[in-house]
Design an enzyme around this catalytic site. Sequence first.
Site, short mmCIF file in Angstrom:
data_model
loop_
_atom_site.label_atom_id
_atom_site.label_comp_id
_atom_site.label_asym_id
_atom_site.label_seq_id
_atom_site.Cartn_x
_atom_site.Cartn_y
_atom_site.Cartn_z
N PRO A 2 0.71 -1.28 0.00
CA PRO A 2 0.00 0.00 0.00
C PRO A 2 0.73 1.32 0.00
O PRO A 2 0.24 2.22 0.61
CB PRO A 2 -0.74 -0.05 1.31
CG PRO A 2 0.15 -0.82 2.20
CD PRO A 2 1.02 -1.64 1.34
N LYS A 59 -2.87 7.47 -1.77
CA LYS A 59 -3.15 6.04 -1.66
C LYS A 59 -4.59 5.70 -1.99
O LYS A 59 -4.99 4.54 -1.88
CB LYS A 59 -2.82 5.57 -0.23
CG LYS A 59 -1.37 5.83 0.17
CD LYS A 59 -1.15 5.61 1.65
CE LYS A 59 0.18 6.22 2.08
NZ LYS A 59 0.33 6.24 3.55
#
Length: 275
Positions: A2, A59
């Site tokens: 991530p 993100k």
Amino acid sequence: MPELPDVEMTRCDLKRWLVGAIVTAADTEDARLSRPESPRAFAHALVGRSFEHVERRGKWLRLDLDDGGKVFSHLGMTGGWVRVAVGAAVVRFERARIDVALHGRAFSVRYVDARRFGRLLAVREDLADWNALGPDPFADGIDIGRFSQALAKGRRAVKEIIMDQRVFAGIGNILATEGLWTARIDPRSSGNALLLPTDARAIARGLRRAIARELADRKRYTDGRADSFFVYGRAGQPCPRCSTRLSSVVLGGRTTVFCRGCQVRRRPRASQSDA
DNA sequence: CGGCATGTTGCGCA
DNA sequence: TTGCGCAACATGCC
């Protein structure tokens, strides 16, 4: 999976797989991922629609539907998207499924997430979290003036400042650790001590290099895990630059590896009277 | 078994 | 009004 480079790779995958595709079936049963919306809203919003764009900010991913709807995806700590054949068995850690048809071919895209820290939301308006994100250092570049201001304003450690998603969207623990090592700046330095434009520029360069490096890595090892990190996860080992034993501290609750030998610590000035 | 993990959030307290 | 420290979230892996 991530940090910014992983999410950027995911954006490219989803764009290739889904733009122009029409959803034939969609399903998620995980209330955690879709909170505070109902998991049912997911299928309802998607079936019959087609995807027009796949955007990324930091993100977060946003998939835009042809009716103005939006699907937001955050990968959390362990999230990812994979493509399989329609009717394929449930993938390990699968949390959501989108079956589509594109150019006469049918396939299925699955969201997988072991720890379920990710998010998956079908909504009509942009999320507040999305709107609050600062500039994306990869997509938008780094504005040195603005970054310097954020540093000057912050009393926190410089590593915490650059991981603040309002300052840089997409910088996580790995990129911050690697970028500061490249910049030769001690992550514990307080932001308001880094008023030198050269420091801000060094950090910007370090972050750009860390992002480019990880992107190149991801492209090379599509699946395998090749941890080519300079210092992340290497506390106790010799610094690749000066051979000093790498140190580890906790900053903002996150493990932080750095080198006491070649990363300079800047201390805050008591006053700003000097010129 | 214990410890650690690429992220975010909420709570108590200064 | 900030901001800080920390536990929590859920689970895999070494």
